[in-house]
Design an enzyme around this catalytic site. Sequence first.
Site, PDB file in Angstrom:
ATOM      1  N   GLY A 167       0.823  -1.198   0.000  1.00 43.72           N
ATOM      2  CA  GLY A 167       0.000   0.000   0.000  1.00 43.72           C
ATOM      3  C   GLY A 167       0.860   1.253   0.000  1.00 43.72           C
ATOM      4  N   ASP A 207      -1.269  -6.115   0.850  1.00 44.17           N
ATOM      5  CA  ASP A 207      -0.762  -7.456   1.132  1.00 44.17           C
ATOM      6  C   ASP A 207      -0.973  -7.846   2.591  1.00 44.17           C
ATOM      7  OD1 ASP A 207       1.108  -5.585   2.039  1.00 44.17           O
ATOM      8  OD2 ASP A 207       2.739  -6.309   0.756  1.00 44.17           O
ATOM      9  N   GLY A 232       9.397  -4.645   2.313  1.00 45.38           N
ATOM     10  CA  GLY A 232       8.897  -3.482   3.036  1.00 45.38           C
ATOM     11  C   GLY A 232       8.311  -3.955   4.349  1.00 45.38           C
ATOM     12  N   CYS A 266      13.700   7.310   4.441  1.00 44.99           N
ATOM     13  CA  CYS A 266      12.839   6.193   4.071  1.00 44.99           C
ATOM     14  C   CYS A 266      12.270   6.455   2.678  1.00 44.99           C
ATOM     15  CB  CYS A 266      11.708   6.056   5.092  1.00 44.99           C
ATOM     16  SG  CYS A 266      10.555   4.696   4.753  1.00 44.99           S
ATOM     17  N   CYS A 268       9.382   6.492   1.771  1.00 42.18           N
ATOM     18  CA  CYS A 268       8.125   7.251   1.811  1.00 42.18           C
ATOM     19  C   CYS A 268       8.365   8.753   1.838  1.00 42.18           C
ATOM     20  CB  CYS A 268       7.291   6.842   3.018  1.00 42.18           C
ATOM     21  SG  CYS A 268       7.953   7.432   4.601  1.00 42.18           S
TER      22      CYS A 268
END
Length: 374
Positions: A167, A207, A232, A266, A268
């Site tokens: 996600g 997932d 991840g 990171c 993100c």
Amino acid sequence: MGRVKKTNQSGGGGQLGANLLALRSHNTALVLDLLRTAGTEGISRLELAERTGLTPQAVSKITARLRQDGLAAEAGRRASTGGKPRTVLRLVPEAGHAVGVHLDRDETRAVLVDLDGTVVARRGAPLDLGAGADAVLAGVAGVVEPLRAEAAGGRRAPLGVGVALPGPLDHRRGVLHRVTGFPEWDGFPLRAALAERLGVPVVVDKDTNAAALRLAVGGVGGSFAYLHLGTGLGAGLVIGGSVHRGPRTGAGEFGHQVLQLDGPPCGCGNRGCVEALCLGAVARGEAEEAARVLGAAAANLVGLLDIDLVLLGGRTVEAEAGAFVEGVQAVLTARAERTGEATVPVRLAGGGVLGVAEGAAQLVLAPVFGRGDG
């Protein structure tokens, strides 16, 4: 990456695929779930009525339709306490199938499961999630099509295809957000694109949610967190027996809680996320340190949600299973000693490399049995 035009959200299907919504009626789901849990020994219509609260007439009508569709069959007769022996019915697992697909960042794993959730076939292929939509869609079709051909010898299309991937994403609409490390997927309508390409209903979820659903359907009760550490890190949350996705279906972005201000960058965009700290320790060969960091983040989750159990999975965990279970458990035990609360146990989730793919298939199957919202 080259966007694909937005497509109709619906998908076609074969005989059972087209009847998926009909099978989702509440009363039919109650009966199907009891037939499933009864196994090969079967269950009588009278028992079905007693355990569902439905009238005998309603049960007879439902079971007649299920038998007509080939989903239920007689399993023999059972002596009764008075009167003639009762006919017992059982589920016919091979009467329907679902496909589960796990899109990891570097590999596609797919399974074909029957109505019992038993894996009857599997496929796998390398994957580059950053290769672009056309390549990824073609890769999914390449593993799904052979499995579809194996579903009941090709006589029926599968009930649907469940797809699980990292996600964040919008589960309800099947639209991806900024998948960590692959921001080019932001806004892509994966469910619609795959439904159009495959011609069957498609469900898309994270997932970790898929894996958590597999565990809940498989009998893990109460409220628990499934922590998945592979390429991840994320969490699947089950609260009171149901997968918790949140009002925007974004719950479980566990890996991007910041544990270290001004820590390592990171994918993100933040710094010091638990995912970056864990994977950095793993890359240095420091599994114990990675487990300690994961334990600190898990302790935060336990404190926030008061869950009963922490389950660990993912290929990175499985490669050093003992170190991760012991390390996370040590942190949670120390927390319990400080708070005076009972220690939350930590266990391996099991399922191996196919656990997420099997969970993806349950995104299709579980609602048929009234065991989840897909």
